[in-house]
Scaffold this motif. Structure first.
Motif, PDB file in Angstrom:
ATOM      1  N   GLU A   1       0.834  -1.373   0.434  1.00 45.10           N
ATOM      2  CA  GLU A   1      -0.097  -0.023   0.087  1.00 45.10           C
ATOM      3  C   GLU A   1       1.238   0.772  -0.223  1.00 45.10           C
ATOM      4  N   PRO A   2       0.232   1.965  -1.098  1.00 44.32           N
ATOM      5  CA  PRO A   2       1.076   3.634  -1.147  1.00 44.32           C
ATOM      6  C   PRO A   2       1.171   4.308   0.401  1.00 44.32           C
ATOM      7  N   ASN A   3      -0.307   4.348   0.493  1.00 41.00           N
ATOM      8  CA  ASN A   3      -0.184   5.565   1.784  1.00 41.00           C
ATOM      9  C   ASN A   3       0.105   5.008   3.061  1.00 41.00           C
ATOM     10  N   HIS A   4       0.272   5.591   3.925  1.00 37.80           N
ATOM     11  CA  HIS A   4       0.146   5.259   5.248  1.00 37.80           C
ATOM     12  C   HIS A   4      -1.326   5.026   6.091  1.00 37.80           C
ATOM     13  N   PRO A   5      -0.904   3.296   6.622  1.00 38.29           N
ATOM     14  CA  PRO A   5      -2.266   3.033   7.021  1.00 38.29           C
ATOM     15  C   PRO A   5      -3.321   3.449   8.310  1.00 38.29           C
ATOM     16  N   ARG A   6      -2.564   4.701   8.982  1.00 42.95           N
ATOM     17  CA  ARG A   6      -3.581   5.567   9.925  1.00 42.95           C
ATOM     18  C   ARG A   6      -4.823   6.402   9.138  1.00 42.95           C
ATOM     19  N   PHE A   7      -4.754   6.174   7.696  1.00 45.56           N
ATOM     20  CA  PHE A   7      -5.238   7.178   6.811  1.00 45.56           C
ATOM     21  C   PHE A   7      -6.440   6.098   6.030  1.00 45.56           C
ATOM     22  N   ALA A   8      -6.354   4.888   6.211  1.00 48.94           N
ATOM     23  CA  ALA A   8      -7.048   4.167   5.951  1.00 48.94           C
ATOM     24  C   ALA A   8      -8.026   4.441   4.201  1.00 48.94           C
TER      25      ALA A   8
ATOM     26  N   ILE B   1      -0.290  -7.358  10.366  1.00 46.31           N
ATOM     27  CA  ILE B   1      -0.277  -6.442  12.027  1.00 46.31           C
ATOM     28  C   ILE B   1       0.125  -5.112  10.628  1.00 46.31           C
ATOM     29  N   ASP B   2       1.447  -4.924   9.385  1.00 45.50           N
ATOM     30  CA  ASP B   2       1.732  -3.578   9.661  1.00 45.50           C
ATOM     31  C   ASP B   2       0.569  -2.843   8.637  1.00 45.50           C
ATOM     32  N   TYR B   3      -0.465  -3.784   7.580  1.00 44.00           N
ATOM     33  CA  TYR B   3      -1.344  -3.595   6.512  1.00 44.00           C
ATOM     34  C   TYR B   3      -2.128  -2.631   7.485  1.00 44.00           C
ATOM     35  N   LEU B   4      -2.624  -2.327   8.203  1.00 41.88           N
ATOM     36  CA  LEU B   4      -3.350  -1.847   8.625  1.00 41.88           C
ATOM     37  C   LEU B   4      -3.208  -0.728  10.473  1.00 41.88           C
ATOM     38  N   HIS B   5      -3.835  -0.055  10.770  1.00 43.91           N
ATOM     39  CA  HIS B   5      -3.863   1.076  11.911  1.00 43.91           C
ATOM     40  C   HIS B   5      -4.703   0.833  12.759  1.00 43.91           C
TER      41      HIS B   5
ATOM     42  N   PRO C   1     -14.559   2.786  18.468  1.00 42.20           N
ATOM     43  CA  PRO C   1     -15.394   3.712  17.049  1.00 42.20           C
ATOM     44  C   PRO C   1     -16.276   2.301  16.843  1.00 42.20           C
ATOM     45  N   ALA C   2     -17.413   2.522  16.207  1.00 41.23           N
ATOM     46  CA  ALA C   2     -17.693   1.746  15.379  1.00 41.23           C
ATOM     47  C   ALA C   2     -17.518   0.924  14.375  1.00 41.23           C
ATOM     48  N   PRO C   3     -17.767   0.219  13.935  1.00 43.76           N
ATOM     49  CA  PRO C   3     -17.133  -0.904  12.857  1.00 43.76           C
ATOM     50  C   PRO C   3     -16.911   0.207  11.609  1.00 43.76           C
ATOM     51  N   GLY C   4     -16.205   0.970  10.932  1.00 46.68           N
ATOM     52  CA  GLY C   4     -16.460   1.440   9.455  1.00 46.68           C
ATOM     53  C   GLY C   4     -16.244   2.576   9.733  1.00 46.68           C
ATOM     54  N   GLN C   5     -16.368   2.857  11.387  1.00 48.16           N
ATOM     55  CA  GLN C   5     -16.418   5.196  11.971  1.00 48.16           C
ATOM     56  C   GLN C   5     -14.407   5.275  12.190  1.00 48.16           C
ATOM     57  N   ALA C   6     -14.266   6.179  11.248  1.00 44.15           N
ATOM     58  CA  ALA C   6     -12.734   6.304  11.548  1.00 44.15           C
ATOM     59  C   ALA C   6     -12.377   7.222  12.741  1.00 44.15           C
ATOM     60  N   PRO C   7     -11.698   6.640  13.449  1.00 46.64           N
ATOM     61  CA  PRO C   7     -11.579   7.163  15.153  1.00 46.64           C
ATOM     62  C   PRO C   7     -11.582   9.012  14.852  1.00 46.64           C
ATOM     63  N   GLN C   8     -11.850   9.498  16.205  1.00 45.12           N
ATOM     64  CA  GLN C   8     -11.450  11.199  15.692  1.00 45.12           C
ATOM     65  C   GLN C   8     -10.034  11.765  15.011  1.00 45.12           C
ATOM     66  N   ASP C   9      -9.556  11.328  16.183  1.00 42.55           N
ATOM     67  CA  ASP C   9      -7.737  11.746  16.215  1.00 42.55           C
ATOM     68  C   ASP C   9      -7.106  11.040  14.687  1.00 42.55           C
ATOM     69  N   VAL C  10      -7.390  11.054  13.653  1.00 43.43           N
ATOM     70  CA  VAL C  10      -6.636  10.902  12.415  1.00 43.43           C
ATOM     71  C   VAL C  10      -7.019  11.755  11.558  1.00 43.43           C
TER      72      VAL C  10
END
Length: 197
Positions: free
Chosen positions: A52-59, A98-102, A188-197
């Protein structure tokens, strides 16, 4: 309705992780602390080396395999990693997964069923704790550690546990249930991004 995901970390031919995970799945279903229990076999998931080209935290995922993996992990409330020890550490396929996701890992408890020789995989568990805590997962202290694992494997019956392993599985499941309930309000609910992202 909490869901437990049991991750089979080893993907190599002749692996022992699958029968061990199947035994633990049975223990988890008997325990009944989770509404759903499911195996997640990394050999079947088949993730390529991180691409993946983007950092996982951005989903902002660009590949379908990552989208699918994200959805699968996001839907689980607590994890157990069934893992071998390779050269004092944990295996590359698990690290890659593990590293694929954040965000999908955050505020979820994780327990460890480790196996190996004299050390029972415990050195690998100590190493992976640094990784999972960086993702705001909570590793539980209780664990199942299987030394000289081949003596517990039967060709027909799979893993044949002793009383120590069975008691350890129950203790770990008890703690996973407690910690999952405590952390639930932070997720957060599944599919909902955390507030601090």
């Amino acid at each position: 309705m909490s869901k437990l995901g049991i991750v089979v970390a080893s993907t190599r031919p002749g692996r022992l992780g699958l029968p061990i995970a199947q035994w633990f799945e049975g223990e988890a279903r008997t325990h009944a602390g989770f509404a759903e229990v499911g195996l997640i076999d990394l050999a079947e998931v088949g993730l390529p080396f991180m691409n993946e080209p983007n950092h996982p935290r951005f989903a902002r995922y660009t590949h379908q395999h990552t989208v699918d993996w994200s959805a699968r992990v996001d839907a689980v409330d607590a994890f157990v990693f069934v893992m071998p020890e390779y050269n004092y550490g944990f295996n590359a396929e698990l690290k890659n997964a593990i590293d694929y996701l954040h965000n999908e890992w955050r505020y979820k408890p994780v327990g460890f069923v480790s196996y190996g020789g004299v050390s029972a995989g415990t050195r690998a568990v100590q190493m992976i704790k640094q990784v999972v805590t960086a993702l705001k997962m909570t590793p539980v202290t209780e664990a199942v550690s299987i030394p000289f694992v081949h003596q517990f494997i039967d060709d027909e019956d799979g893993l044949v546990p002793n009383e120590v392993m069975t008691a350890a599985a129950k203790s770990m499941l008890d703690e996973l249930v407690r910690i999952e309930a405590t952390l639930r309000v932070l997720r957060p609910a599944p599919g909902q991004a955390p507030q601090d992202v």
